[in-house]
Write an enzyme that holds these catalytic residues in place. Structure first.
Site, PDB file in Angstrom:
ATOM      1  N   HIS A  59     -13.335  38.630  20.498  1.00 41.99           N
ATOM      2  CA  HIS A  59     -13.598  40.048  20.278  1.00 41.99           C
ATOM      3  C   HIS A  59     -15.070  40.336  20.540  1.00 41.99           C
ATOM      4  O   HIS A  59     -15.949  39.535  20.200  1.00 41.99           O
ATOM      5  CB  HIS A  59     -13.252  40.446  18.847  1.00 41.99           C
ATOM      6  N   GLU A  61     -17.172  42.214  19.072  1.00 40.90           N
ATOM      7  CA  GLU A  61     -18.007  42.203  17.865  1.00 40.90           C
ATOM      8  C   GLU A  61     -18.306  40.783  17.397  1.00 40.90           C
ATOM      9  O   GLU A  61     -19.435  40.474  17.026  1.00 40.90           O
ATOM     10  CB  GLU A  61     -17.324  42.979  16.729  1.00 40.90           C
ATOM     11  N   CYS A  89     -12.409  43.992  13.085  1.00 45.44           N
ATOM     12  CA  CYS A  89     -11.296  43.404  12.330  1.00 45.44           C
ATOM     13  C   CYS A  89     -11.878  42.510  11.229  1.00 45.44           C
ATOM     14  O   CYS A  89     -13.098  42.360  11.104  1.00 45.44           O
ATOM     15  CB  CYS A  89     -10.395  42.608  13.273  1.00 45.44           C
ATOM     16  N   CYS A  92     -14.187  39.839  12.670  1.00 48.96           N
ATOM     17  CA  CYS A  92     -15.463  40.371  13.166  1.00 48.96           C
ATOM     18  C   CYS A  92     -16.336  40.890  12.028  1.00 48.96           C
ATOM     19  O   CYS A  92     -17.557  40.728  12.056  1.00 48.96           O
ATOM     20  CB  CYS A  92     -15.198  41.469  14.187  1.00 48.96           C
TER      21      CYS A  92
END
Length: 160
Positions: A59, A61, A89, A92
């Site tokens: 991801h 992030e 999420c 992250c």
């Protein structure tokens, strides 16, 4: 707790959206994140890292926070803001917490993203707010969002 600077959230969010658009043009999922210093300088940017190895933890992030944690210490990151096209999420958010980030500003919420992606095998979105993850921690992480939701939604049109 470090006092966080007043920043133009719309401006920086649109920069994160550009990173997400570039990520998608490069064959990745349409997610982008930027790290902004206390003085308003964009320090780093990161698109999604799912391809080429199908890294489900790639991801934008999480990858950005890994890079930021290596480059800067938690004392510096406490004055920084991550702008991200979608709410971090749980993974992250955990990465942002562990590196010492001071603030997260996001476009789409996890719930809004889940409504868009459904149970897509490449993005089985968690419907869990990053604020819940941060609230379980021992230090405060400021959260702003969702913002510019319609613009954030457009990044995902026809993708999932």
């Amino acid at each position: 707790m470090t006092a966080l600077p007043a920043l133009d959230h719309d401006h920086f969010m649109r920069l994160a959206f550009r990173v997400a658009e570039e990520s998608h043009r490069n064959g990745q999922h349409p997610f982008g994140a930027i790290l902004v210093g206390a003085d308003g300088t964009v320090l780093m940017e990161q698109g999604n890292g799912y391809m080429p190895n199908r890294d489900m933890t790639g991801h934008a992030e999480r990858v950005l926070m890994t890079r930021a944690g290596i480059e800067y210490g938690p004392e510096f990151l406490a004055g920084c803001t991550m702008y991200t096209s979608a709410e971090p999420c749980a993974m992250c958010a955990g990465a942002a917490y562990w590196v010492g980030l001071g603030r997260v500003v996001y476009g789409l919420s996890e719930r809004q993203l889940k409504d868009i992606t459904g149970n897509h095998p490449e993005n089985p979105t968690l419907d869990l707010s990053c604020e819940i993850v941060f609230a379980a921690g021992q230090r405060h992480v400021e959260v702003v969002g969702p913002i510019l939701v319609e613009e954030a939604q457009k990044l995902h049109e026809g993708v999932w």
